[in-house]
Design an enzyme around this catalytic site. Sequence first.
Site, PDB file in Angstrom:
ATOM      1  N   GLY A  36      27.013 -27.814  29.181  1.00  0.00           N
ATOM      2  CA  GLY A  36      27.293 -29.226  29.447  1.00  0.00           C
ATOM      3  C   GLY A  36      28.722 -29.447  29.912  1.00  0.00           C
ATOM      4  CB  ALA A  70      25.803 -10.928  20.492  1.00  0.00           C
ATOM      5  CE1 TYR A 136      25.468  -9.155  15.554  1.00  0.00           C
ATOM      6  CE2 TYR A 136      26.750  -8.591  13.597  1.00  0.00           C
ATOM      7  CZ  TYR A 136      26.671  -9.130  14.872  1.00  0.00           C
ATOM      8  OH  TYR A 136      27.810  -9.626  15.471  1.00  0.00           O
TER       9      TYR A 136
HETATM   10  N1  LIG Z   1      31.108 -15.184  14.292  1.00  0.00           N
HETATM   11  C1  LIG Z   1      31.216 -14.064  13.616  1.00  0.00           C
HETATM   12  O1  LIG Z   1      31.403 -14.072  12.398  1.00  0.00           O
HETATM   13  C2  LIG Z   1      31.157 -12.728  14.321  1.00  0.00           C
HETATM   14  C3  LIG Z   1      31.493 -11.578  13.589  1.00  0.00           C
HETATM   15  C4  LIG Z   1      31.451 -10.337  14.232  1.00  0.00           C
HETATM   16  C5  LIG Z   1      31.069 -10.266  15.572  1.00  0.00           C
HETATM   17  N2  LIG Z   1      30.744 -11.412  16.250  1.00  0.00           N
HETATM   18  C6  LIG Z   1      30.359 -11.297  17.666  1.00  0.00           C
HETATM   19  O2  LIG Z   1      31.241 -12.120  18.410  1.00  0.00           O
HETATM   20  C7  LIG Z   1      30.563 -12.693  19.520  1.00  0.00           C
HETATM   21  C8  LIG Z   1      30.742 -14.207  19.510  1.00  0.00           C
HETATM   22  O3  LIG Z   1      30.247 -14.719  18.284  1.00  0.00           O
HETATM   23  P1  LIG Z   1      30.068 -16.285  18.049  1.00  0.00           P
HETATM   24  O4  LIG Z   1      30.450 -16.567  16.644  1.00  0.00           O
HETATM   25  O5  LIG Z   1      30.691 -17.057  19.154  1.00  0.00           O
HETATM   26  O6  LIG Z   1      28.465 -16.386  18.178  1.00  0.00           O
HETATM   27  P2  LIG Z   1      27.577 -17.619  18.630  1.00  0.00           P
HETATM   28  O7  LIG Z   1      26.211 -17.353  18.066  1.00  0.00           O
HETATM   29  O8  LIG Z   1      28.248 -18.908  18.336  1.00  0.00           O
HETATM   30  O9  LIG Z   1      27.531 -17.452  20.210  1.00  0.00           O
HETATM   31  C9  LIG Z   1      26.752 -16.484  20.853  1.00  0.00           C
HETATM   32  C10 LIG Z   1      26.214 -17.073  22.149  1.00  0.00           C
HETATM   33  O10 LIG Z   1      25.398 -16.080  22.797  1.00  0.00           O
HETATM   34  C11 LIG Z   1      24.269 -16.729  23.332  1.00  0.00           C
HETATM   35  N3  LIG Z   1      23.170 -15.798  23.441  1.00  0.00           N
HETATM   36  C12 LIG Z   1      22.416 -15.272  22.441  1.00  0.00           C
HETATM   37  N4  LIG Z   1      21.462 -14.480  22.936  1.00  0.00           N
HETATM   38  C13 LIG Z   1      21.622 -14.506  24.286  1.00  0.00           C
HETATM   39  C14 LIG Z   1      20.917 -13.886  25.357  1.00  0.00           C
HETATM   40  N5  LIG Z   1      19.872 -13.097  25.145  1.00  0.00           N
HETATM   41  N6  LIG Z   1      21.328 -14.141  26.610  1.00  0.00           N
HETATM   42  C15 LIG Z   1      22.382 -14.960  26.858  1.00  0.00           C
HETATM   43  N7  LIG Z   1      23.090 -15.571  25.883  1.00  0.00           N
HETATM   44  C16 LIG Z   1      22.695 -15.342  24.606  1.00  0.00           C
HETATM   45  C17 LIG Z   1      23.952 -17.858  22.365  1.00  0.00           C
HETATM   46  O11 LIG Z   1      23.187 -18.883  23.001  1.00  0.00           O
HETATM   47  C18 LIG Z   1      25.331 -18.309  21.926  1.00  0.00           C
HETATM   48  O12 LIG Z   1      25.792 -19.408  22.678  1.00  0.00           O
HETATM   49  C19 LIG Z   1      29.118 -12.215  19.410  1.00  0.00           C
HETATM   50  O13 LIG Z   1      28.976 -11.066  20.225  1.00  0.00           O
HETATM   51  C20 LIG Z   1      28.979 -11.824  17.963  1.00  0.00           C
HETATM   52  O14 LIG Z   1      27.976 -10.835  17.781  1.00  0.00           O
HETATM   53  C21 LIG Z   1      30.790 -12.628  15.656  1.00  0.00           C
END
Ligand SMILES: NC(=O)c1ccc[n+]([C@@H]2O[C@H](COP(=O)([O-])OP(=O)(O)OC[C@H]3O[C@@H](n4cnc5c(N)ncnc54)[C@H](O)[C@@H]3O)[C@@H](O)[C@H]2O)c1
Length: 330
Positions: A36, A70, A136
Amino acid sequence: MSVLVTGSSGRVGSAVVSRLLEEGEGVRGLDLRPSGRAHANFTEVTGALSDPQAVETAMEGVTCVLHLGAFMSWAPADRARMFSANVEGTRILLDAAAHGGIRRFVFASSGEVYPENQPQFLPVTEEHPLVPNSPYGLTKLLGEELVRFHQRAGRMETVILRFSHTQDASELLDEESSFSGPRFFLRPRIRQQEAFGNQAVADLLRAKDPGQPAHVAARNEEGRPFRMHITDTRDMVEGVVLALRSEGASGQVFNLGATDPVDLGSLVRSMAENTGLPVVEVDLPGAGVWYHTSNDKIRRLLGFEPQWTIDRMVEEAVQVRRARLAKTRA
Ligand SMILES: NC(=O)c1ccc[n+]([C@@H]2O[C@H](COP(=O)([O-])OP(=O)(O)OC[C@H]3O[C@@H](n4cnc5c(N)ncnc54)[C@H](O)[C@@H]3O)[C@@H](O)[C@H]2O)c1
């Protein structure tokens, strides 16, 4: 420079996009969900990481990739979808990036590759063995292997960031938040444990319900409060931008997160002072979560310096919660 940010509608991705746009970069987003966002320097592709056509379109005209998208889930029913997004999606993205002559590829991995919740030594450094105990965490390790393969095989610079647990401060005192709700509030924790099929733990927690909303402070079976890192999204943005731009980041793996771990017992007590809710302490079976991950390498090599201590995060969370409750009452 034009940067592709995957996960551009997510917690970290959207904050990174905002930061890059503020600094005048051209940004392309790729996410399943549209953001958006309207900005002259921003275009986005709405699609899946595992869709080669969407990825090819997203890659057009970009020079660097921040792979932050992810699917994070610990529910058995989500397994196939998670491997498709995190492993096959990462493979497709890397192949397209290498083919498209991308200069640098930054990958958001996770502390679950070690895993931090069952460390072999403390503090957890980048040298800790990689033996994930969650599906995961396994998807993130497989993603890292794909990145390492491309680093060996090609000319693309790669950086792996092992992310700490990350939150927006505004999520901390929100019962509805997917992470913080079950971590800090009793009834959301009971619902989460039921959804995971952990009926014994759910029953243990329910037996402590004081008949009104309450915080929960989880401890291990010996009464030791959980200890972990909680990093503010804004600090993660700084680390991601350093990984994108620093010469010394190329080919490296870094833990990225807050410097000090948080004692969840003290944290919940300080939350309760502000919310006025009772605190229920529960001793759960097992050793419990208790770790400290070193961010020394990224501080030393890239000059990363986190700004958002847990006290600052809670201060902000309290303001946001007050505003939300006032709005509900009005
Ligand atoms: N937040 C945490 O605590 C944490 C901890 C360790 C690692 N990570 C990693 O950091 C990154 C960012 O995390 P975050 O907190 O912003 O997560 P989040 O879930 O807020 O954002 C992830 C985004 O990826 C998109 N997504 C999911 N599957 C998809 C697909 N198949 N195709 C396209 N888009 C897709 C989702 O729509 C979402 O907007 C991720 O890779 C996550 O695995 C996060």
